[in-house]
Design a protein around this motif. Structure first.
Motif, PDB file in Angstrom:
ATOM      1  N   THR A  42       0.705  -1.154   0.177  1.00  0.00           N
ATOM      2  CA  THR A  42       0.026  -0.044  -0.018  1.00  0.00           C
ATOM      3  C   THR A  42       0.723   1.273   0.037  1.00  0.00           C
ATOM      4  O   THR A  42       0.433   2.209  -0.234  1.00  0.00           O
ATOM      5  CB  THR A  42      -0.941   0.197   1.154  1.00  0.00           C
ATOM      6  N   HIS A  43       1.960   1.090   0.338  1.00  0.00           N
ATOM      7  CA  HIS A  43       2.911   2.281   0.248  1.00  0.00           C
ATOM      8  C   HIS A  43       4.411   1.630  -0.412  1.00  0.00           C
ATOM      9  O   HIS A  43       4.900   0.971  -0.148  1.00  0.00           O
ATOM     10  CB  HIS A  43       3.351   2.796   1.616  1.00  0.00           C
ATOM     11  N   ASN A 102       7.183   2.080   4.095  1.00  0.00           N
ATOM     12  CA  ASN A 102       7.145   1.443   2.907  1.00  0.00           C
ATOM     13  C   ASN A 102       6.697  -0.318   3.135  1.00  0.00           C
ATOM     14  O   ASN A 102       7.645  -0.767   3.580  1.00  0.00           O
ATOM     15  CB  ASN A 102       8.510   1.825   2.109  1.00  0.00           C
ATOM     16  N   ASP A 103       5.748  -0.637   2.397  1.00  0.00           N
ATOM     17  CA  ASP A 103       5.907  -2.090   1.979  1.00  0.00           C
ATOM     18  C   ASP A 103       6.899  -2.426   1.163  1.00  0.00           C
ATOM     19  O   ASP A 103       7.353  -3.756   1.198  1.00  0.00           O
ATOM     20  CB  ASP A 103       4.564  -2.408   1.533  1.00  0.00           C
ATOM     21  N   ILE A 127      17.248   3.190   3.030  1.00  0.00           N
ATOM     22  CA  ILE A 127      16.103   2.130   2.583  1.00  0.00           C
ATOM     23  C   ILE A 127      15.869   1.202   3.833  1.00  0.00           C
ATOM     24  O   ILE A 127      14.363   1.189   3.999  1.00  0.00           O
ATOM     25  CB  ILE A 127      16.506   1.417   1.613  1.00  0.00           C
ATOM     26  N   ALA A 128      16.743   0.751   4.798  1.00  0.00           N
ATOM     27  CA  ALA A 128      16.218   0.048   5.649  1.00  0.00           C
ATOM     28  C   ALA A 128      15.510   0.893   6.901  1.00  0.00           C
ATOM     29  O   ALA A 128      14.313   0.531   7.398  1.00  0.00           O
ATOM     30  CB  ALA A 128      17.379  -0.449   6.490  1.00  0.00           C
ATOM     31  N   ARG A 129      15.744   2.194   6.998  1.00  0.00           N
ATOM     32  CA  ARG A 129      14.903   3.263   7.747  1.00  0.00           C
ATOM     33  C   ARG A 129      13.451   3.241   7.238  1.00  0.00           C
ATOM     34  O   ARG A 129      12.584   3.442   8.024  1.00  0.00           O
ATOM     35  CB  ARG A 129      15.707   4.466   7.704  1.00  0.00           C
ATOM     36  N   GLY A 130      13.269   3.377   5.715  1.00  0.00           N
ATOM     37  CA  GLY A 130      12.027   3.544   5.141  1.00  0.00           C
ATOM     38  C   GLY A 130      11.131   2.260   5.131  1.00  0.00           C
ATOM     39  O   GLY A 130      10.114   2.438   4.941  1.00  0.00           O
ATOM     40  N   LEU A 131      11.663   0.995   5.329  1.00  0.00           N
ATOM     41  CA  LEU A 131      10.743   0.051   5.497  1.00  0.00           C
ATOM     42  C   LEU A 131      10.069  -0.199   6.694  1.00  0.00           C
ATOM     43  O   LEU A 131      10.489  -0.190   7.977  1.00  0.00           O
ATOM     44  CB  LEU A 131      11.670  -1.317   4.964  1.00  0.00           C
ATOM     45  N   LYS A 132       8.684  -0.730   6.397  1.00  0.00           N
ATOM     46  CA  LYS A 132       7.870  -1.168   7.480  1.00  0.00           C
ATOM     47  C   LYS A 132       8.688  -2.482   8.051  1.00  0.00           C
ATOM     48  O   LYS A 132       9.362  -3.233   6.907  1.00  0.00           O
ATOM     49  CB  LYS A 132       6.385  -1.386   7.004  1.00  0.00           C
ATOM     50  N   SER A 133       8.177  -2.806   9.237  1.00  0.00           N
ATOM     51  CA  SER A 133       8.424  -4.249   9.626  1.00  0.00           C
ATOM     52  C   SER A 133       8.055  -5.187   8.652  1.00  0.00           C
ATOM     53  O   SER A 133       6.892  -5.175   8.204  1.00  0.00           O
ATOM     54  CB  SER A 133       7.941  -4.538  10.892  1.00  0.00           C
ATOM     55  N   GLY A 134       8.707  -6.124   8.093  1.00  0.00           N
ATOM     56  CA  GLY A 134       8.402  -7.014   6.886  1.00  0.00           C
ATOM     57  C   GLY A 134       8.380  -6.456   5.478  1.00  0.00           C
ATOM     58  O   GLY A 134       8.109  -7.146   4.498  1.00  0.00           O
ATOM     59  N   GLY A 135       8.895  -5.105   5.216  1.00  0.00           N
ATOM     60  CA  GLY A 135       8.943  -4.670   4.138  1.00  0.00           C
ATOM     61  C   GLY A 135      10.031  -5.045   3.280  1.00  0.00           C
ATOM     62  O   GLY A 135      10.901  -5.858   3.671  1.00  0.00           O
ATOM     63  N   VAL A 136       9.899  -4.982   1.753  1.00  0.00           N
ATOM     64  CA  VAL A 136      10.781  -5.519   0.823  1.00  0.00           C
ATOM     65  C   VAL A 136      11.593  -4.538   0.285  1.00  0.00           C
ATOM     66  O   VAL A 136      10.858  -3.503  -0.348  1.00  0.00           O
ATOM     67  CB  VAL A 136      10.035  -6.493   0.013  1.00  0.00           C
TER      68      VAL A 136
END
Length: 148
Positions: A42-43, A102-103, A127-136
């Motif tokens: 969704t993001h 981010n998803d 990028i790591a900072r921007g990902l939700k838990s489980g994001g790719v």
């Protein structure tokens, strides 16, 4: 008198004008669209989105799409695409990625190959900072010696 463009700005405009011919929609974009659906993302942030040829195809109801690129000429073309008004275009680098939002973050084509040295490590941190838990994070690299 008209505005005078500097050399880099001229090159950016020229590159943006021919970019889609050299980087057309294809199987690689199909992969990212399928991944987006499979993750029910969704993001999404398209880092190094270029002219947005893929980014605009990810637009869907209820989805937040962000395209980030360091070239203003690329983003100008992206914003003028069909569905371009549904994407938030940002001029800059990975420092503009939303925190823990981010998803999916994608870097398509040869984007990763242009991030060198310590900038690569800083980009991965952003990028790591921007990902939700489980994001790719999904990206590809190309062999510059291989023929298209």
């Amino acid at each position: 008198m008209g505005r005078v463009m500097d050399y880099n700005e001229y090159n950016d405009d020229l590159l943006a004008a021919i970019y889609d011919d050299d980087n057309p929609d294809g199987e690689d974009h199909d992969y990212y669209r399928a991944l987006t659906k499979r993750l029910k993302a969704t993001h999404i942030t398209d880092l190094g989105c270029g002219t947005g040829i893929l980014t605009v195809t990810l637009v869907a109801s209820g989805r937040n799409d962000v395209g980030i690129d360091p070239a203003a000429a690329m983003l100008a073309r992206a914003a003028n695409r069909s569905s371009g008004d549904a994407v938030e275009w940002r001029l800059g680098t990975s420092t503009l990625i939303d925190d823990e939002a981010n998803d999916l973050i994608i870097m398509t084509g040869n984007v990763a190959m242009h991030i060198l040295g310590s900038d690569w490590h800083a980009t991965l941190d952003n990028i790591a900072r921007g990902l939700k838990s489980g994001g790719v994070l999904a990206f590809e690299t190309r062999n510059p010696q291989a023929l298209a």
